[in-house]
Scaffold this motif. Sequence first.
Motif, PDB file in Angstrom:
ATOM      1  N   UNK A  14      37.874  30.459  33.017  1.00 42.32           N
ATOM      2  CA  UNK A  14      38.849  30.317  34.102  1.00 42.32           C
ATOM      3  C   UNK A  14      38.711  31.521  35.021  1.00 42.32           C
ATOM      4  N   UNK A  15      38.594  31.268  36.315  1.00 45.49           N
ATOM      5  CA  UNK A  15      38.509  32.337  37.313  1.00 45.49           C
ATOM      6  C   UNK A  15      39.887  32.536  37.919  1.00 45.49           C
ATOM      7  N   UNK A  16      40.368  33.778  37.893  1.00 44.11           N
ATOM      8  CA  UNK A  16      41.697  34.123  38.393  1.00 44.11           C
ATOM      9  C   UNK A  16      41.553  35.176  39.483  1.00 44.11           C
ATOM     10  N   UNK A  17      42.198  34.935  40.610  1.00 44.57           N
ATOM     11  CA  UNK A  17      42.076  35.886  41.710  1.00 44.57           C
ATOM     12  C   UNK A  17      43.334  35.859  42.560  1.00 44.57           C
ATOM     13  N   UNK A  18      43.549  36.937  43.286  1.00 47.64           N
ATOM     14  CA  UNK A  18      44.726  37.021  44.143  1.00 47.64           C
ATOM     15  C   UNK A  18      44.373  37.465  45.543  1.00 47.64           C
ATOM     16  N   UNK A  19      45.344  37.378  46.424  1.00 45.88           N
ATOM     17  CA  UNK A  19      45.291  37.945  47.742  1.00 45.88           C
ATOM     18  C   UNK A  19      44.025  37.747  48.546  1.00 45.88           C
ATOM     19  N   UNK A  20      43.662  36.519  48.913  1.00 50.39           N
ATOM     20  CA  UNK A  20      42.574  36.364  49.876  1.00 50.39           C
ATOM     21  C   UNK A  20      42.871  37.070  51.201  1.00 50.39           C
ATOM     22  N   UNK A  21      44.154  37.140  51.565  1.00 53.83           N
ATOM     23  CA  UNK A  21      44.588  37.983  52.690  1.00 53.83           C
ATOM     24  C   UNK A  21      43.893  37.662  54.015  1.00 53.83           C
ATOM     25  N   UNK A 208      36.095  52.404  47.486  1.00 55.45           N
ATOM     26  CA  UNK A 208      34.961  51.480  47.408  1.00 55.45           C
ATOM     27  C   UNK A 208      35.292  50.197  48.167  1.00 55.45           C
ATOM     28  N   UNK A 209      34.272  49.501  48.639  1.00 52.67           N
ATOM     29  CA  UNK A 209      34.507  48.270  49.391  1.00 52.67           C
ATOM     30  C   UNK A 209      34.718  47.056  48.484  1.00 52.67           C
ATOM     31  N   UNK A 210      34.208  47.104  47.268  1.00 55.83           N
ATOM     32  CA  UNK A 210      34.326  45.962  46.363  1.00 55.83           C
ATOM     33  C   UNK A 210      35.790  45.703  46.014  1.00 55.83           C
ATOM     34  N   UNK A 211      36.139  44.423  45.915  1.00 52.87           N
ATOM     35  CA  UNK A 211      37.471  44.037  45.470  1.00 52.87           C
ATOM     36  C   UNK A 211      37.351  43.485  44.042  1.00 52.87           C
ATOM     37  N   UNK A 212      38.331  42.718  43.571  1.00 52.09           N
ATOM     38  CA  UNK A 212      38.258  42.297  42.171  1.00 52.09           C
ATOM     39  C   UNK A 212      38.839  40.915  41.931  1.00 52.09           C
ATOM     40  N   UNK A 213      38.382  40.320  40.841  1.00 45.54           N
ATOM     41  CA  UNK A 213      38.905  39.064  40.316  1.00 45.54           C
ATOM     42  C   UNK A 213      38.790  39.154  38.800  1.00 45.54           C
ATOM     43  N   UNK A 214      39.258  38.134  38.091  1.00 43.47           N
ATOM     44  CA  UNK A 214      39.211  38.161  36.629  1.00 43.47           C
ATOM     45  C   UNK A 214      38.624  36.862  36.094  1.00 43.47           C
ATOM     46  N   UNK A 215      37.954  36.979  34.960  1.00 42.88           N
ATOM     47  CA  UNK A 215      37.415  35.829  34.245  1.00 42.88           C
ATOM     48  C   UNK A 215      38.053  35.780  32.857  1.00 42.88           C
ATOM     49  N   UNK A 216      38.700  34.664  32.566  1.00 40.51           N
ATOM     50  CA  UNK A 216      39.269  34.427  31.242  1.00 40.51           C
ATOM     51  C   UNK A 216      38.312  33.531  30.462  1.00 40.51           C
ATOM     52  N   UNK A 217      37.820  34.054  29.343  1.00 40.77           N
ATOM     53  CA  UNK A 217      36.925  33.290  28.474  1.00 40.77           C
ATOM     54  C   UNK A 217      37.525  33.222  27.075  1.00 40.77           C
ATOM     55  N   UNK A 218      36.804  32.586  26.177  1.00 41.91           N
ATOM     56  CA  UNK A 218      37.285  32.525  24.791  1.00 41.91           C
ATOM     57  C   UNK A 218      37.427  33.913  24.195  1.00 41.91           C
ATOM     58  N   UNK A 219      36.652  34.876  24.695  1.00 42.78           N
ATOM     59  CA  UNK A 219      36.667  36.235  24.154  1.00 42.78           C
ATOM     60  C   UNK A 219      37.755  37.122  24.742  1.00 42.78           C
ATOM     61  N   UNK A 220      38.482  36.626  25.757  1.00 37.74           N
ATOM     62  CA  UNK A 220      39.516  37.434  26.390  1.00 37.74           C
ATOM     63  C   UNK A 220      39.339  37.453  27.897  1.00 37.74           C
ATOM     64  N   UNK A 221      39.909  38.465  28.528  1.00 39.21           N
ATOM     65  CA  UNK A 221      39.878  38.518  29.982  1.00 39.21           C
ATOM     66  C   UNK A 221      39.125  39.751  30.458  1.00 39.21           C
TER      67      UNK A 221
END
Length: 273
Positions: A14-21, A208-221
């Motif tokens: 599952x891909x989780x992300x916020x604030x496309x802004x 830094x210019x990079x932003x962030x998102x999260x990946x939820x897998x069977x192993x955690x986030x």
Amino acid sequence: MQEMQDLGTLQGDVLLFGGPYSNLQASEAVLGEAAERGILAGNAICTGDVTAYCGQPRETVAALRAWGCVVVAGNCEVQLAAEAMDCGCGFEAGTACDLLSAGWFAHVSREVDVAARVWMAGLPGMVVFRHAGRRVAVIHGGVTEIARFIWETSPEAVFAEEVAAIEAAAGPVDMVVAGHSGIAFRREVAGVMWVNAGVIGMPPHNGLQATSFAILSENGIEICDLRYDAREAFAEMQRAGLTQGYDRALLSGYWPSEDVLPSDLRESSRASG
């Protein structure tokens, strides 16, 4: 706004992300991440604030709607759906963040049409799902207050209050995923993992210019970096006349003001520490 949407059991990552802004370039980059990882739109969830600081709100809304990912209502969606005059971000009156918000929210309000506002009005305030034996709730800022700023260093009582409010509305959860504050973190409180997935549209005030998102897998986030064409996003802000400071933040990696940050997360505190 719907109170809650239950997605049932999700299989696979599952891909989780916020604030496309209103950052179309970052939004296209997160769609690219999903495609590369084989994650379909039904397994992608946004924590809200599709539109905000950057230059292309209309195009960003269109891109996410066309993709079909799940979107939780953020304060910006709630305010736009209500045709309000401000973003409802919870900035203290008279602070730099409060004053700067007047410029970008006016741009968003001009660009977002009636159809987009109707879509925003129908978004859920909370999404729940099951995944690999966990029950997960996804919210924007808080349940007690949609624009509540919750940080990694917030008191434990803040997390406990929000978890109690979530469980009163949705039943027991093992994990909460939130956004709004713009800086990703993970923190376990009383057996519940609280995750801020960060935002994709603005860097997390780290140089830094990079932003962030999260990946939820069977192993955690896992919290992941998102790289995108920040210079093009900056150029779009310039073209839109959004030159009050958030444009430069895309390139410098630092927000134009630290007003919203608690003192222990400000650069001055980090430097002295």
